[in-house]
Design an enzyme around this catalytic site. Structure first.
Site, mmCIF file in Angstrom:
data_model
loop_
_atom_site.group_PDB
_atom_site.id
_atom_site.type_symbol
_atom_site.label_atom_id
_atom_site.label_comp_id
_atom_site.label_asym_id
_atom_site.label_seq_id
_atom_site.Cartn_x
_atom_site.Cartn_y
_atom_site.Cartn_z
ATOM 1 N N LYS A 101 0.824 -1.205 0.000
ATOM 2 C CA LYS A 101 0.000 0.000 0.000
ATOM 3 C C LYS A 101 0.861 1.258 0.000
ATOM 4 C CE LYS A 101 -4.176 -1.806 0.188
ATOM 5 N NZ LYS A 101 -5.174 -1.581 -0.884
ATOM 6 N N LYS A 124 -5.573 -11.690 -11.866
ATOM 7 C CA LYS A 124 -6.938 -11.972 -11.448
ATOM 8 C C LYS A 124 -7.814 -10.755 -11.674
ATOM 9 C CE LYS A 124 -6.437 -10.723 -6.558
ATOM 10 N NZ LYS A 124 -6.592 -11.181 -5.172
ATOM 11 N N LYS A 132 -10.985 -4.637 -9.207
ATOM 12 C CA LYS A 132 -11.525 -3.306 -9.484
ATOM 13 C C LYS A 132 -10.428 -2.340 -9.901
ATOM 14 C CE LYS A 132 -14.989 -4.271 -5.962
ATOM 15 N NZ LYS A 132 -15.419 -4.037 -4.581
#
Length: 330
Positions: free
Chosen positions: A111, A194, A197
């Site tokens: 992150k 995969k 979003k």
């Protein structure tokens, strides 16, 4: 029954990857376990969403959970922010978590790499908030993907550490639970990885026929096999994986044979895949649109879930406060 807990961040609509990777398993699980499914709206604050986005996204996930088949009369479905006890346990766990171990977690490093201008304390302490979500309800099992396994180990570590510090056996170490055959890794339409979003390669359960068909027809392919029974490149394997979940065995075998004998026409495959995905998603889409209009239903489900979740949470916090040495709240 054993208690299970799982949550999802409200970052937009559910896609096929969410459904086949988790939600479908939840639907079956709810009848065999004491199931707590929450919408992790506090977790979403690490990216500083606008207030109206939090409200809309939370409503969206709640409606789509119900449309997929989660039953509020069987499961406890709630918003994380409706259970303030989460934050009290989060505080206690943070007091016994160490900077070095938090900085070494893969989730924090990833992150921080993706949002270098917003490396906030919430990102750093994500594992303790996740542990609080789980331990608050004394969960025995937690359905998670492989990408969350390190954070699950942190949750077990925090449970052990609490027990050691306060010389108790209060917290059971929660076990990761792979959904096995119930969970299928759904590939994206961009030829690799995969469905997700943030990758912009997803088919959403709420997509209409035109939108879904357009996405499938633009899926990455190659020029086709040049030798019989040749190995499929990843982009083509992805399309066949989608065929497996959406189409009949007869359709899948037809296109597999065509690929192996080099007669395949990707345009035909995509048209069939799009039609089958539309047929699969249409009933769910209709239920989503219907439920989204029923604000009274959504409010009732959220209120009912909050009451059940808080009943469990208050019991834990009362006992944890006594163990630590604080006077229980009335």
């Amino acid at each position: 029954m054993e208690r299970v807990v799982s949550g999802i961040r409200p970052t937009g609509n559910l896609h096929l990857g969410n459904y086949f990777g988790a939600v479908r398993g939840f639907i079956e699980m709810q009848h065999n376990y004491d199931s707590f499914f929450f919408i992790a709206d506090w977790h979403s604050l690490t990216t500083h969403p606008r207030p109206e986005d939090i409200v809309r996204s939370t409503q969206t996930i709640l409606a789509e959970y119900l449309a997929c088949g989660l039953d509020p009369e069987v499961s406890t479905i709630y918003r994380q922010s409706d259970v303030p006890e989460v934050l009290e346990l989060y505080l206690y766990l943070n007091m016994n978590a160490y900077l070095g171990e938090l900085e070494r977690t893969t989730s924090f490093k990833e992150k921080a790499r993706k949002q270098p201008d917003n490396v906030n304390a919430g990102l750093l302490t994500y594992p303790t908030l996740m542990a609080a979500d789980i331990l608050l309800h004394r969960a025995v099992r937690v359905p998670v993907g492989k990408d969350q396994e390190q954070n699950m180990e942190m949750a077990r570590k925090f449970a052990r550490r609490f027990n050691t510090i306060y010389q108790t056996e209060y917290f059971t170490e929660p076990q990761s639970w792979a959904l096995g055959e119930k969970a299928i890794k759904i590939p994206g339409l961009d030829g690799s990885g995969k469905m997700g979003k943030s990758e912009g390669n997803a088919i959403y359960l709420v997509d209409d026929e035109k939108t879904l068909t357009k996405k499938v027809m633009r899926a990455v392919t190659d020029s086709g096999p040049t030798e019989p029974n040749s190995m499929m490149p990843e982009a083509i394997q992805n399309l066949f994986t989608l065929l497996q979940i959406a189409s009949s065995e007869e359709v899948y075998n037809h296109f597999l044979t065509a690929y192996n004998d080099c007669s395949i026409r990707y345009g035909d495959l995509k048209k069939q895949l799009a039609a089958d995905l539309v047929a699969f998603c249409a009933p769910i889409r209709e239920r989503i649109l219907e439920i989204e209009k029923d604000q009274m239903l959504l409010d009732r489900v959220a209120r009912q879930g909050a009451e059940k979740a808080r009943e469990s949470a208050r019991k834990t916090i009362c006992e944890v406060r006594q163990i630590i040495g604080f006077k229980p709240l009335n």
